[in-house]
Design an enzyme around this catalytic site. Structure first.
Site, short mmCIF file in Angstrom:
data_model
loop_
_atom_site.label_atom_id
_atom_site.label_comp_id
_atom_site.label_asym_id
_atom_site.label_seq_id
_atom_site.Cartn_x
_atom_site.Cartn_y
_atom_site.Cartn_z
N LYS A 172 15.00 14.97 9.02
CA LYS A 172 14.92 13.55 8.67
C LYS A 172 15.19 13.45 7.17
O LYS A 172 14.31 13.63 6.34
CB LYS A 172 13.52 13.03 9.00
CG LYS A 172 13.45 11.54 9.37
CD LYS A 172 13.90 10.58 8.32
CE LYS A 172 12.93 10.52 7.17
NZ LYS A 172 13.46 9.69 6.07
N GLU A 247 6.35 20.88 -0.39
CA GLU A 247 6.85 21.00 -1.76
C GLU A 247 6.78 19.62 -2.38
O GLU A 247 7.48 18.71 -1.94
CB GLU A 247 8.29 21.53 -1.76
CG GLU A 247 8.39 22.98 -1.37
CD GLU A 247 9.82 23.48 -1.47
OE1 GLU A 247 10.01 24.68 -1.27
OE2 GLU A 247 10.73 22.69 -1.76
N CYS A 281 12.26 17.62 -9.54
CA CYS A 281 10.81 17.87 -9.61
C CYS A 281 10.50 18.98 -10.61
O CYS A 281 9.36 19.13 -11.04
CB CYS A 281 10.30 18.26 -8.25
SG CYS A 281 11.16 19.69 -7.64
N GLU A 378 3.34 11.53 -12.56
CA GLU A 378 4.76 11.88 -12.43
C GLU A 378 5.61 10.61 -12.54
O GLU A 378 5.39 9.64 -11.84
CB GLU A 378 5.01 12.53 -11.07
CG GLU A 378 6.45 12.95 -10.87
CD GLU A 378 6.70 13.55 -9.51
OE1 GLU A 378 6.25 12.97 -8.51
OE2 GLU A 378 7.33 14.62 -9.46
O1 TXE Z 1 9.76 11.37 -1.96
P1 TXE Z 1 9.06 10.67 -0.74
P2 TXE Z 1 11.07 10.90 -2.63
C1 TXE Z 1 9.20 15.03 -5.27
C2 TXE Z 1 9.48 14.43 -6.62
C3 TXE Z 1 9.09 12.98 -6.34
C4 TXE Z 1 9.54 12.72 -4.95
C5 TXE Z 1 10.88 12.08 -4.94
O2 TXE Z 1 8.74 15.07 -7.60
O3 TXE Z 1 7.69 12.87 -6.45
O4 TXE Z 1 9.63 14.00 -4.31
O5 TXE Z 1 11.41 12.09 -3.65
C6 TXE Z 1 9.87 10.89 4.01
N1 TXE Z 1 5.73 10.76 7.10
N2 TXE Z 1 10.00 16.23 -5.08
O6 TXE Z 1 10.76 9.62 -3.34
O7 TXE Z 1 8.94 9.20 -0.83
C7 TXE Z 1 10.92 10.06 3.31
O8 TXE Z 1 11.62 9.25 4.23
C8 TXE Z 1 6.82 11.56 7.12
C9 TXE Z 1 9.32 17.52 -5.09
O9 TXE Z 1 12.12 10.87 -1.56
O10 TXE Z 1 7.84 11.45 -0.66
C10 TXE Z 1 11.80 11.16 2.69
O11 TXE Z 1 12.71 11.64 3.65
N3 TXE Z 1 7.86 11.47 6.24
C11 TXE Z 1 10.17 18.65 -4.62
C12 TXE Z 1 10.80 12.22 2.33
O12 TXE Z 1 9.63 11.95 3.10
C13 TXE Z 1 7.76 10.53 5.27
C14 TXE Z 1 11.61 18.56 -5.00
C15 TXE Z 1 10.40 12.24 0.86
O13 TXE Z 1 10.03 10.93 0.53
C16 TXE Z 1 6.66 9.65 5.17
C17 TXE Z 1 12.14 17.21 -4.90
C18 TXE Z 1 5.61 9.81 6.13
N4 TXE Z 1 4.52 9.02 6.12
C19 TXE Z 1 11.35 16.09 -4.99
N5 TXE Z 1 6.88 8.82 4.10
C20 TXE Z 1 9.67 20.05 -4.93
N6 TXE Z 1 8.42 20.23 -5.30
O14 TXE Z 1 10.45 20.97 -4.83
C21 TXE Z 1 8.06 9.19 3.55
N7 TXE Z 1 8.61 10.20 4.26
#
Ligand code: TXE
Length: 474
Positions: A172, A247, A281, A378
Site C-alpha cells: 500500500k 521505521e 527521515c 519532527e
Molecule cells: O507518513 P505517514 P508520511 C517518516 C518521516 C515522516 C513520515 C513521512 O520521518 O515522519 O514518515 O511520511 C499509511 N494504517 N519516515 O507522511 O502519514 C499512509 O497511507 C495503516 C521514516 O507518508 O505515516 C502511507 O502509505 N497505514 C522512515 C504510510 O502509512 C496507514 C523513512 C506512511 O504515512 C495509516 C521515511 C493507518 N492508520 C519516512 N495511516 C524511516 N525511519 O526510515 C497512514 N497510513
C-alpha cells in the site's frame, strides 16, 4: 489518467468505483486519479497473494533471484522515465531522483536477489548426541506500507526482501505518490513475476492501509512512515499477533566539533539538511556546533543555503524542489513561525515562494535551546536549527534530548572521540565525517520513537522468514 489497483497480475478498478486526485506538488495541478480502495480491495489482493503463495514459496532461491534481477534491470533501463515520474509525483528534483531514488531501487532489488542465494542458518550439536538446526521458511502473505518521501526507493526496500524470501505481498504505497508504484507493477509483468506475488492497492492510509494491518491472513507488516501513524499501525497489528517492523520518524543531531574539516562538514550539512527538501527521515535537522566555530559555521552555512537554486524540480539545475503538499507546507511554515515566537533568529530562508506549488526556502534558525518544540518535534522539511555547545558531554546531552533515535552525524578528526561519542548516541545509524553512505548489508532502523525492529541485509530476510528450531536425536 485513472490508476488501478494491481491484483493477481491485472490492473483492476476499486470496488467503490471512487477516486481522488494525485497532485503535482510543483504546480498544484491534478495529474492522476487514485483508486479510493477499501477493505474489499485489500481482501481481493490478499486472496490473490494467498493463492500465489504455495507455488511461489516452492520456487528455488535461484529462480526468485533471476526474476528479481530481471526486474532490477528493467527499473535501470527505465531510470530516466521513472525519475521524471517520481519528480512530478513527489516534487523532488529530477537530479536527486536520478542519483538517489531510482538507482537505490535498482540496488535494493539486486542486493536481495543475491543475498537470498547466501542466506545461512545455524546448526548446534548437543552433548546428548542431538542436532538442532534452524529452519527458515517464508511467512506467507505480508503487508508492506510505504511513505511518500522516497516512494520507489522505500517500496523496493520492502518488496525485494519480502518476495526474495518466498513470500507474496500486498503493498500500500502512499496516497500522495502512487505513480512509480504503478510503474513498478507494469515492470513486474515484463519481468515475468507470477501473478499474485506482487499486489498493489492504492488508497488512504486510514482505510486501505488500516484494512491491511487488520487482515487476518496477513502474517507481517513492514511499515515506514511517521511515528504517530506507526503507533496506529501497531495498535491494529499487535492484537492480531502480526510480525511488525516499524521505521518511523527522526529528529537527527549533526554534531560538529571545532577540529572538524569545516569545508566538508558545511558542504555535507547542506545535503543532510536540504536534500529532498529536508523530507528524508535521516536528515540532520538539529545541528550542534562547538562554540569556538559556531559563528563561522553559521555565516558560511547560511551563505551556502542562500545560494541553493529553488524551483522547477524538472530543471536539472534545481537544488530544492517542492514540498509534498499544501498541508505539509503549512505544517513546515508553522514551525518557522513558532521558532521566532520561541526566541529564535531566522538567519536564512523562512519564506514560501510566491509561485504555484508548495515551495519553501531552505531555512536556518539560531538561538533556540533544546527544550523548544522546534528542536523536539519532527518538521520533515527544509528547516534546520544551529545551536552551540561547550563540551562533549553537553553535545551528547543535546543530541539525546528528544524522543527520537534514528540517525546521527559526527564531525571530528579525533578518532577516539568519534567512537566514544558514537557509542553514547541514541541512534540506530551513526555517520562519522560523512552522511547517507548506506551499506545494504547492515541493520537499519531506529531507537526510541524512531522505530521497532531492524531491516536491511540479512535482517530483512530474517524479518520476512519464520525461524523454526528442529532438534533431532542422533
Ligand atoms: O507518513 P505517514 P508520511 C517518516 C518521516 C515522516 C513520515 C513521512 O520521518 O515522519 O514518515 O511520511 C499509511 N494504517 N519516515 O507522511 O502519514 C499512509 O497511507 C495503516 C521514516 O507518508 O505515516 C502511507 O502509505 N497505514 C522512515 C504510510 O502509512 C496507514 C523513512 C506512511 O504515512 C495509516 C521515511 C493507518 N492508520 C519516512 N495511516 C524511516 N525511519 O526510515 C497512514 N497510513
Amino acid at each position: 489518467m485513472h490508476l488501478a489497483n494491481f491484483i493477481n497480475g491485472e490492473f483492476v478498478s476499486p470496488r467503490s468505483g471512487a477516486y481522488f486526485d494525485d497532485i503535482n506538488p510543483a504546480t498544484a495541478e491534478g495529474i492522476a486519479a487514485i483508486p479510493d480502495s477499501d477493505e474489499r480491495d485489500v481482501d481481493d489482493a490478499v486472496r490473490a497473494a494467498r493463492a500465489a503463495f504455495p507455488s511461489w514459496s516452492r520456487t528455488t532461491a535461484a529462480e526468485r533471484s533471476n526474476l528479481l534481477l530481471k526486474l532490477a534491470d528493467l527499473i535501470e533501463q527505465n531510470l530516466d522515465d521513472l525519475a521524471r515520474t517520481e519528480s512530478i509525483d513527489n516534487g523532488k528534483t529530477i537530479s536527486l531522483a536520478k542519483r538517489l531514488d531510482i538507482p537505490r531501487a535498482v540496488a535494493n532489488f539486486r542486493f536481495f536477489a543475491t543475498a537470498i542465494l547466501h542466506q545461512s542458518s545455524d546448526a548446534h550439536f548437543m552433548d546428548v548426541a542431538a542436532l538442532n538446526y534452524t529452519l527458515r521458511q517464508p511467512l506467507g502473505v505480508v503487508g508492506l506500507i510505504s511513505p511518500w518521501n522516497l516512494p520507489l526507493y522505500l517500496l523496493s526496500w520492502k518488496i525485494a526482501p519480502a518476495i526474495a524470501a518466498g513470500n507474496t505481498c500486498v503493498a500500500k504505497p502512499s496516497e500522495l505518490t502512487p505513480l512509480t508504484a504503478n510503474r513498478l507493477a507494469e515492470l513486474s509483468i515484463e519481468a515475468d513475476i507470477p501473478p499474485g506475488v506482487i499486489n498493489i492497492v492504492h488508497g488512504y492510509g486510514n482505510k486501505a492501509g488500516r484494512a491491511l494491518t487488520c487482515h487476518d491472513d496477513v502474517a507481517a507488516i513492514s511499515f515506514t512512515g511517521g511515528t504517530v501513524t506507526g503507533a496506529a499501525v501497531a495498535a491494529n497489528a499487535a492484537p492480531r499477533f502480526k510480525k511488525m517492523s516499524l521505521e518511523l520518524g527522526g529528529k537527527n543531531p549533526n554534531l560538529i566539533f571545532a577540529d572538524a574539516d569545516l569545508d566538508d562538514a558545511i558542504a555535507t550539512s547542506i545535503r543532510s539538511s536540504f536534500w529532498n527538501q529536508g523530507e528524508i527521515c535521516l536528515c540532520g535537522s538539529r545541528i550542534f556546533v562547538e562554540r569556538s566555530i559556531h559563528d563561522e559555521f553559521v555565516s558560511r552555512f547560511a551563505a551556502a543555503a542562500k545560494s541553493l537554486r529553488i524551483g522547477d524540480p524538472l530543471d536539472a539545475s534545481t537544488d530544492v524542489g517542492a514540498l509534498i503538499s499544501e498541508g505539509h507546507l503549512q505544517k513546515v511554515m508553522g514551525y518557522t513561525d513558532l521558532a521566532t515566537k520561541e526566541g529564535g533568529t531566522i538567519v536564512a530562508g523562512g519564506h514560501r515562494l510566491d509561485r504555484p506549488g508548495y515551495f519553501v526556502e531552505p531555512t536556518i534558525i539560531t538561538g533556540l535551546t533544546c527544550e523548544c518544540r522546534v528542536l523536539q518535534e519532527e518538521i520533515f522539511g527544509p528547516v534546520v536549527t544551529v545551536t552551540p555547545f561547550d563540551s562533549e558531554d553537553e553535545a551528547l546531552a543535546f543530541a539525546n534530548s528528544t524522543r527520537y533515535g534514528l540517525s546521527a552525524t559526527i564531525w571530528t578528526r579525533d578518532i577516539s572521540r568519534a567512537h566514544r561519542v558514537a557509542a553514547n548516541l541514541d541512534a540506530g545509524t551513526i555517520w562519522i565525517n560523512c552522511w547517507l553512505l548506506r551499506d545494504l548489508r547492515v541493520p537499519f532502523g531506529g531507537m526510541k520513537e524512531s522505530g521497532v525492529g531492524r531491516e536491511g541485509g540479512f535482517e530483512s530476510l530474517n524479518f520476512f522468514t519464520e525461524a523454526k528450531n528442529v532438534c533431532v536425536k542422533i
